[in-house]
Design a protein around this motif. Structure first.
Motif, short mmCIF file in Angstrom:
data_model
loop_
_atom_site.label_atom_id
_atom_site.label_comp_id
_atom_site.label_asym_id
_atom_site.label_seq_id
_atom_site.Cartn_x
_atom_site.Cartn_y
_atom_site.Cartn_z
N LEU A 22 0.83 -1.21 0.00
CA LEU A 22 0.00 0.00 0.00
C LEU A 22 0.87 1.26 0.00
CD1 LEU A 22 -2.85 1.36 0.44
CD2 LEU A 22 -2.29 1.30 2.88
N VAL A 23 1.84 1.30 0.90
CA VAL A 23 2.70 2.48 1.01
C VAL A 23 3.45 2.73 -0.30
CG1 VAL A 23 4.74 3.43 2.17
CG2 VAL A 23 2.96 2.30 3.51
N SER A 24 4.01 1.68 -0.87
CA SER A 24 4.80 1.83 -2.09
C SER A 24 3.93 2.17 -3.29
CB SER A 24 5.59 0.56 -2.36
OG SER A 24 6.47 0.28 -1.29
N LEU A 25 2.77 1.52 -3.39
CA LEU A 25 1.89 1.76 -4.53
C LEU A 25 1.39 3.19 -4.53
CD1 LEU A 25 0.48 0.50 -6.97
CD2 LEU A 25 -1.43 -0.11 -5.47
N ILE A 26 0.95 3.67 -3.37
CA ILE A 26 0.46 5.04 -3.29
C ILE A 26 1.62 6.03 -3.46
CG2 ILE A 26 -0.59 6.75 -1.74
CD1 ILE A 26 -2.49 4.62 -0.82
N GLY A 27 2.80 5.66 -2.99
CA GLY A 27 3.97 6.49 -3.25
C GLY A 27 4.21 6.65 -4.74
N GLY A 28 4.02 5.57 -5.49
CA GLY A 28 4.15 5.64 -6.94
C GLY A 28 3.04 6.46 -7.58
N PHE A 29 1.81 6.25 -7.12
CA PHE A 29 0.67 7.03 -7.62
C PHE A 29 0.95 8.53 -7.49
CE2 PHE A 29 -3.56 4.69 -8.03
CZ PHE A 29 -2.97 3.49 -8.38
N THR A 30 1.39 8.92 -6.31
CA THR A 30 1.53 10.35 -6.00
C THR A 30 2.84 10.95 -6.50
OG1 THR A 30 2.31 9.73 -3.78
CG2 THR A 30 -0.02 10.25 -4.03
N ALA A 31 3.64 10.17 -7.24
CA ALA A 31 4.85 10.74 -7.85
C ALA A 31 4.47 11.85 -8.83
CB ALA A 31 5.64 9.65 -8.56
N VAL A 32 3.26 11.78 -9.35
CA VAL A 32 2.81 12.79 -10.32
C VAL A 32 1.96 13.87 -9.66
CG1 VAL A 32 2.85 11.17 -12.24
CG2 VAL A 32 0.77 11.37 -10.87
N LEU A 33 1.85 13.82 -8.33
CA LEU A 33 0.95 14.74 -7.61
C LEU A 33 1.45 16.19 -7.61
CD1 LEU A 33 -1.44 15.36 -5.67
CD2 LEU A 33 0.08 14.68 -3.79
N GLY A 34 2.73 16.40 -7.25
CA GLY A 34 3.25 17.74 -7.06
C GLY A 34 3.03 18.66 -8.25
N PRO A 35 3.52 18.29 -9.44
CA PRO A 35 3.33 19.16 -10.61
C PRO A 35 1.86 19.44 -10.91
CG PRO A 35 4.99 17.49 -11.06
CD PRO A 35 4.36 17.12 -9.76
N ALA A 36 1.00 18.41 -10.75
CA ALA A 36 -0.42 18.60 -11.03
C ALA A 36 -1.05 19.59 -10.05
CB ALA A 36 -1.14 17.25 -10.95
N PHE A 37 -0.67 19.49 -8.77
CA PHE A 37 -1.25 20.37 -7.76
C PHE A 37 -0.84 21.83 -7.97
CE2 PHE A 37 -0.70 22.57 -3.67
CZ PHE A 37 -2.03 22.62 -3.26
N VAL A 38 0.46 22.07 -8.18
CA VAL A 38 0.91 23.46 -8.32
C VAL A 38 0.34 24.09 -9.58
CG1 VAL A 38 3.01 23.06 -6.97
CG2 VAL A 38 3.09 22.82 -9.46
N ALA A 39 0.16 23.29 -10.63
CA ALA A 39 -0.45 23.82 -11.85
C ALA A 39 -1.93 24.15 -11.61
CB ALA A 39 -0.32 22.81 -12.99
N ASP A 40 -2.59 23.31 -10.81
CA ASP A 40 -4.02 23.49 -10.55
C ASP A 40 -4.30 24.77 -9.77
OD1 ASP A 40 -6.76 22.81 -10.49
OD2 ASP A 40 -6.55 21.85 -8.55
N ILE A 41 -3.46 25.08 -8.79
CA ILE A 41 -3.72 26.28 -7.97
C ILE A 41 -2.93 27.49 -8.47
CG2 ILE A 41 -4.27 24.86 -5.95
CD1 ILE A 41 -1.60 25.75 -4.73
N GLY A 42 -2.14 27.31 -9.52
CA GLY A 42 -1.49 28.44 -10.16
C GLY A 42 -0.29 29.01 -9.44
N ILE A 43 0.56 28.15 -8.88
CA ILE A 43 1.79 28.63 -8.24
C ILE A 43 2.99 28.07 -8.96
CG2 ILE A 43 0.70 28.90 -5.97
CD1 ILE A 43 1.91 26.27 -5.12
N ASP A 44 4.17 28.59 -8.63
CA ASP A 44 5.39 28.23 -9.35
C ASP A 44 5.74 26.76 -9.20
OD1 ASP A 44 8.68 28.16 -9.41
OD2 ASP A 44 7.82 29.64 -10.78
N TYR A 45 6.27 26.17 -10.27
CA TYR A 45 6.63 24.75 -10.30
C TYR A 45 7.66 24.40 -9.23
CZ TYR A 45 8.46 20.31 -12.04
OH TYR A 45 8.87 19.00 -12.14
N SER A 46 8.51 25.36 -8.84
CA SER A 46 9.55 25.08 -7.84
C SER A 46 8.97 24.64 -6.50
CB SER A 46 10.43 26.32 -7.64
OG SER A 46 9.65 27.40 -7.12
N ASN A 47 7.69 24.91 -6.27
CA ASN A 47 7.06 24.53 -5.00
C ASN A 47 6.89 23.03 -4.86
OD1 ASN A 47 6.26 27.11 -3.47
ND2 ASN A 47 5.53 27.55 -5.54
N THR A 48 7.07 22.28 -5.95
CA THR A 48 7.00 20.82 -5.83
C THR A 48 8.09 20.30 -4.90
OG1 THR A 48 8.38 20.58 -7.81
CG2 THR A 48 5.99 20.53 -8.12
#
Length: 475
Positions: A22-48
């Motif tokens: 569970l921990v590893s699978l969700i860790g893999g899922f959320t590898a793409v989370l940071g860029p998607a989140f910062v783009a969604d709320i409109g802040i700089d990519y460096s915040n990942t």
């Protein structure tokens, strides 16, 4: 105790293995989370960077604390509590609307991870027969590496179809399912809970402060400035908390850091080798991607499979090389796996601006095989001789050093490469080269310099391996 007496240890590991999955699978899922989140709320990519750091801080710093708590509350209770916290953190992530909210949510996810991982390792240490622990850790590494291979792909597909918030709710549903599985399949034992008066509260607070700030130091230095007020403040508080931690742990009756367990060559040397070599795992993956972007900007293939090829190699190394340490002397097997790591790094010396995908894959794949074998055997050696009473704190302590080795490897080797490219480009342009030609020359020259330095680290690691104590006295 022989294998016959522990006849059900493999069956008993199943729910613990599912929790690790569970921990590893969700860790893999959320590898793409940071860029998607910062783009969604409109802040700089460096915040990942800060999103990843929030998770890494709590995962590493809380591991010895929650491992110690597991020795007091018992494995079953600690694992279930860890899954609940992990679930809550992912649910909060799904509804995050600001960077501060997201950082808090990822920090909570890390706390859950820090409760789960030491419990899984403690089960292997205490329930598997000594002659089978290498296989146990190999299975654990296979679960961890294999899930990371498929996680980013699955997460990316869900995110593209329904968005990152939907992806997080899928993670929450998986957490709930695993909680129910573990609750009904892990049997209650005759474990006698200890009193919380035995818990080292002061030491726990100082561990959390010091190691959280310790992980912040490279990021603050590189992103804010080594002479900035923020960096100086973080470094100063970290130094003071370390001094206080040493003083408090000397006085504690049952310290979070078991000094007697840590003050062994079998623990100290694997930790040193971890820092010398395992940081290469993420650093070289990143550096190869960056190298390709400098030299072949139209080649998008390497970026898409770099993570997978590295972790496939690690999975193979964990199941092929790791279990060999159950029969052969671990330091002999480690020497072999470190040599493989060196081969993977050495291939990078032959990178050119026209290199094919095949040579990039060979470097990352062979490096991954060596690292997978290393990681499995390090656990067997470092955790050898750990009593059942201290299994949680011991595995948590080792988990802390394991978890901070990779971020620090990245903090050292990635800037070493990128800064080298920048300085060499400046020199080449000043010498009359065009910007395009200067970029190619600088990238190739910097990757060669990086390779030589990394090979030096591996040689030092092999020297440390040869000083490890024997595990199999009859060999």
């Amino acid at each position: 105790m022989n294998t016959a007496i522990r006849s059900n240890y493999k069956k008993g590991f199943v729910p613990f293995g599912i929790a690790a999955l569970l921990v590893s699978l969700i860790g893999g899922f959320t590898a793409v989370l940071g860029p998607a989140f910062v783009a969604d709320i409109g802040i700089d990519y460096s915040n990942t960077t800060w999103i990843s750091l929030a998770l890494a801080m709590s995962t590493a710093a809380c591991a010895p604390i929650l491992g110690k708590l597991g020795d007091i509350l018992g494995r079953r209770t600690t694992l279930l509590l860890g899954i609940l916290v992990f679930t809550a953190g992912n649910a909060l992530t799904a509804v995050a609307t600001s960077l501060a909210f997201m950082l808090a949510a990822r920090f909570i996810v890390g706390i859950g991870t820090a409760a789960i991982s030491p419990v899984v390792m403690a089960y292997i240490v205490t329930e598997y027969p000594p002659e089978e622990t290498g296989k146990g850790f190999a299975v654990y590494m296979l679960i961890s590496s294999g899930a990371v291979v498929i996680g980013p792909t699955c997460g990316g597909l869900i995110m593209n179809a329904a968005g990152w918030r939907a992806m997080m709710w899928v993670c929450v549903a998986l957490c709930a399912a695993v909680f129910l599985i573990c609750m009904f399949t892990i049997k209650k034992t005759a474990f006698q809970k200890k009193k919380m008066t035995d818990f080292d509260r002061a030491g726990s607070v100082l561990v959390l402060i010091f190691f959280s700030l310790f992980l912040c130091i490279p990021s603050f230095g590189q992103n804010i400035g080594w002479s900035s007020v923020q960096f100086i403040a973080v470094a100063s508080v970290a130094a003071v908390s370390l001094i206080c931690l040493v003083f408090v742990e000397r006085k504690a009756g049952s310290p979070v850091f078991n000094g007697q367990f840590m003050a062994r060559k079998a623990f100290i040397l694997p930790v040193i080798i971890l820092f010398l070599t395992q940081g290469l795992m993420q650093a070289n993956m990143t550096n190869v991607i960056v190298f390709v972007r400098y030299t072949q900007p139209d080649n998008v293939i390497i970026s898409s499979f770099a993570i997978s090829i590295m972790y496939i190699g690690m999975s193979l190394g964990s199941v092929i090389i790791g279990p060999m340490a159950d029969k052969k002397e671990p330091r002999t097997v480690l020497t072999f796996s470190l040599l493989l790591t060196g081969v993977g790094c050495g291939i990078m010396y032959f990178f050119t601006a026209e290199s094919s995908v095949a040579i990039f894959a060979a470097a990352l794949g062979i490096l991954g095989v060596g690292l997978g074998g290393n990681a499995t055997i390090f656990m067997k050696v470092a955790l050898s001789g750990l009593s059942s009473e201290a299994a949680g704190s011991g595995t948590g302590t080792y988990g802390l050093f394991r978890d901070i080795s990779a971020p620090f490897g990245v903090a050292v080797f990635v800037p070493l490469f990128t800064n080298g490219v920048t300085s060499r480009m400046t020199e080449a342009v000043a010498g009359g080269a065009s910007e395009g030609a200067a970029t190619l020359l600088a990238a190739v020259s910097s990757i060669k310099t990086l390779t030589v330095i990394e090979l030096g680290c591996i040689v030092a690691g092999i020297a440390a391996v040869r000083m490890l104590p024997r595990i199999h006295e009859n060999n």
